[in-house]
Design a protein around this motif. Structure first.
Motif, PDB file in Angstrom:
ATOM      1  N   ALA A  89       0.680  -1.249  -0.120  1.00 38.99           N
ATOM      2  CA  ALA A  89       0.018   0.058   0.051  1.00 38.99           C
ATOM      3  C   ALA A  89       0.952   1.155  -0.079  1.00 38.99           C
ATOM      4  CB  ALA A  89      -0.718  -0.159   1.188  1.00 38.99           C
ATOM      5  N   VAL A  90       1.977   1.287   0.776  1.00 36.79           N
ATOM      6  CA  VAL A  90       2.751   2.229   0.810  1.00 36.79           C
ATOM      7  C   VAL A  90       3.414   2.591  -0.621  1.00 36.79           C
ATOM      8  CG1 VAL A  90       4.999   3.351   1.825  1.00 36.79           C
ATOM      9  CG2 VAL A  90       2.965   2.317   3.284  1.00 36.79           C
ATOM     10  N   SER A  91       4.000   1.610  -1.061  1.00 31.22           N
ATOM     11  CA  SER A  91       4.578   1.731  -2.440  1.00 31.22           C
ATOM     12  C   SER A  91       3.583   2.142  -3.430  1.00 31.22           C
ATOM     13  CB  SER A  91       4.981   0.408  -2.769  1.00 31.22           C
ATOM     14  OG  SER A  91       5.391   0.382  -4.160  1.00 31.22           O
ATOM     15  N   SER A  92       2.290   1.622  -3.543  1.00 26.20           N
ATOM     16  CA  SER A  92       1.010   2.131  -4.394  1.00 26.20           C
ATOM     17  C   SER A  92       0.646   3.627  -4.003  1.00 26.20           C
ATOM     18  CB  SER A  92      -0.065   1.194  -4.106  1.00 26.20           C
ATOM     19  OG  SER A  92       0.212  -0.325  -4.370  1.00 26.20           O
ATOM     20  N   PHE A  93       0.807   4.106  -3.053  1.00 28.84           N
ATOM     21  CA  PHE A  93       0.259   5.457  -2.830  1.00 28.84           C
ATOM     22  C   PHE A  93       1.047   6.642  -2.215  1.00 28.84           C
ATOM     23  CE2 PHE A  93      -3.334   2.283  -2.313  1.00 28.84           C
ATOM     24  CZ  PHE A  93      -4.321   2.835  -3.137  1.00 28.84           C
ATOM     25  N   ASN A  94       2.250   6.130  -2.057  1.00 24.28           N
ATOM     26  CA  ASN A  94       3.466   6.905  -1.763  1.00 24.28           C
ATOM     27  C   ASN A  94       3.033   7.821  -0.677  1.00 24.28           C
ATOM     28  OD1 ASN A  94       6.018   7.693  -1.924  1.00 24.28           O
ATOM     29  ND2 ASN A  94       5.590   9.170  -3.519  1.00 24.28           N
ATOM     30  N   PRO A  95       2.616   7.548   0.629  1.00 26.67           N
ATOM     31  CA  PRO A  95       2.258   8.851   1.554  1.00 26.67           C
ATOM     32  C   PRO A  95       3.427   9.076   2.037  1.00 26.67           C
ATOM     33  CG  PRO A  95       1.999   6.682   2.437  1.00 26.67           C
ATOM     34  CD  PRO A  95       2.309   6.186   0.963  1.00 26.67           C
ATOM     35  N   SER A  96       3.429  10.589   2.301  1.00 27.60           N
ATOM     36  CA  SER A  96       4.709  11.246   2.981  1.00 27.60           C
ATOM     37  C   SER A  96       4.566  10.884   4.577  1.00 27.60           C
ATOM     38  CB  SER A  96       4.457  12.787   2.907  1.00 27.60           C
ATOM     39  OG  SER A  96       3.395  13.259   3.186  1.00 27.60           O
ATOM     40  N   HIS A  97       3.413  10.534   5.009  1.00 22.31           N
ATOM     41  CA  HIS A  97       3.126  10.357   6.447  1.00 22.31           C
ATOM     42  C   HIS A  97       2.029   9.181   6.842  1.00 22.31           C
ATOM     43  CE1 HIS A  97       4.363  14.737   6.181  1.00 22.31           C
ATOM     44  NE2 HIS A  97       4.488  14.603   7.480  1.00 22.31           N
ATOM     45  N   VAL A  98       2.488   8.374   7.950  1.00 28.34           N
ATOM     46  CA  VAL A  98       1.788   7.153   8.107  1.00 28.34           C
ATOM     47  C   VAL A  98       1.694   6.892   9.485  1.00 28.34           C
ATOM     48  CG1 VAL A  98       1.654   4.726   7.586  1.00 28.34           C
ATOM     49  CG2 VAL A  98       2.933   5.912   6.073  1.00 28.34           C
ATOM     50  N   ALA A  99       0.755   6.512   9.903  1.00 30.58           N
ATOM     51  CA  ALA A  99       0.336   5.995  11.153  1.00 30.58           C
ATOM     52  C   ALA A  99      -0.551   4.863  11.289  1.00 30.58           C
ATOM     53  CB  ALA A  99      -0.239   7.170  12.141  1.00 30.58           C
ATOM     54  N   VAL A 100      -0.516   3.907  12.226  1.00 29.41           N
ATOM     55  CA  VAL A 100      -1.370   2.597  12.292  1.00 29.41           C
ATOM     56  C   VAL A 100      -2.362   2.581  13.614  1.00 29.41           C
ATOM     57  CG1 VAL A 100      -1.419   0.225  12.233  1.00 29.41           C
ATOM     58  CG2 VAL A 100       0.501   1.177  11.157  1.00 29.41           C
ATOM     59  N   CYS A 101      -3.538   2.565  13.640  1.00 31.73           N
ATOM     60  CA  CYS A 101      -4.398   2.419  14.516  1.00 31.73           C
ATOM     61  C   CYS A 101      -4.826   0.966  15.089  1.00 31.73           C
ATOM     62  CB  CYS A 101      -5.786   3.253  14.306  1.00 31.73           C
ATOM     63  SG  CYS A 101      -5.217   4.980  14.174  1.00 31.73           S
TER      64      CYS A 101
END
Length: 294
Positions: free
Chosen positions: A50-62
């Protein structure tokens, strides 16, 4: 100036999906310490894909923090149809958080609330300064969509997604995302084990919402409904209002996650060490294109 992109990950959705994808064949990947790791392994694949597909600059997991929440206080039957998690999954709840820590990604959860409530709260807080994407398999989250919040629904396999925005949601349902709360209040939710109004399904609920906007509007216009619909709602009026409380994701949970805390930069060496510790093979390829610490 382009806004940063903040991906909020529904950790439980990824973990459970990964577990059940392999559990049916009994592939629990037990390591030398006797710990099953199939769900964590699959979580990592889902996460990096998912990170590779959407390339976010910021990430957190809930995360969920146990089965007791304010919703179970409101209604004893809430999720009472769900059994205990499989024994092979239980030790992986802590293991997956260790893995997320190795990514230097914030893990967020609060007792008494569900992961959805944490996601909703942080999404609302962050959408002022960032474009928020929520990665989940749970359609309940669709109620959070607005001009700056989109939802990425996991589909079968890895790397298959359905991305919903306000426009795509309206095209599919004919209502606004916030009306999902009222839709669930009317229909109920069998997976969460609350009934809504007996005898009212999605087709009728959508028709009523298109005419009267929300539960309050429907109740205010009971005299304009058909006898059958009015009677059903009057008989289940208390449950209708309770179901709406259960369906609504809280966006004012006492938690916070700043963009600075969620800036996504991977320390490859740290993650590879964790892969070795977990005895994971074949995942190092996911790190080749990851952004490294400065």
């Amino acid at each position: 100036m382009n806004k940063p992109t903040f991906m909020l990950v529904d950790g439980m959705a990824l973990l459970f999906r990964a577990f059940y994808a392999t559990a049916v064949t009994g592939q629990f990947m037990v390591n030398s310490k006797g710990l099953p790791t199939n769900a964590v392994y699959g979580f990592v694949k889902h996460f990096f894909t998912a990170v590779s597909s959407f390339n976010p600059s910021h990430v957190a997991v809930c995360w969920d923090m146990g089965s007791k929440t304010f919703r179970t206080e409101l209604y004893d039957g809430y999720k009472a149809n769900r059994g205990e998690p499989p024994v092979e999954l239980i030790p992986q709840f802590n293991l997956v958080k260790e893995m997320v820590d190795a990514f230097d990604v914030p893990s967020i959860g609060l007792e008494g609330f569900e992961a959805d409530d944490c996601i909703g709260t942080i999404a609302r807080q962050s959408s002022v300064d960032a474009n928020v994407m929520i990665l989940t398999g749970d359609q309940d989250i669709l109620q959070l969509i607005d001009d700056h919040i989109s939802v990425i629904l996991l589909k079968k396999g890895y790397g298959n997604y359905l991305v919903h925005t306000r426009d795509t949601f309206f095209e599919e349902k004919g209502i606004l995302p916030a009306q999902m709360i009222d839709l669930k209040a009317l229909m109920g939710d069998p997976s969460d084990n609350y009934p809504g109004v007996k005898g009212i399904g999605e087709k009728t609920a959508l028709k009523l919402l298109k005419e009267y906007e929300n539960v309050a509007g429907i109740v205010a216009n009971l005299d304009r409904l058909s006898n059958a619909h009015r009677l059903k709602i009057e008989q289940d009026l208390e449950m209708l209002h309770l179901s709406r409380q259960l369906a609504e994701i809280k966006c004012d949970v006492p938690i916070a996650c700043t963009l600075d805390q969620a800036a996504y930069r991977v320390n490859r060496e740290k993650v590879l060490e964790k892969f070795v510790d977990m005895e994971f093979k074949g995942l190092h390829k996911f790190l080749q294109s990851e952004k490294e610490y400065a």
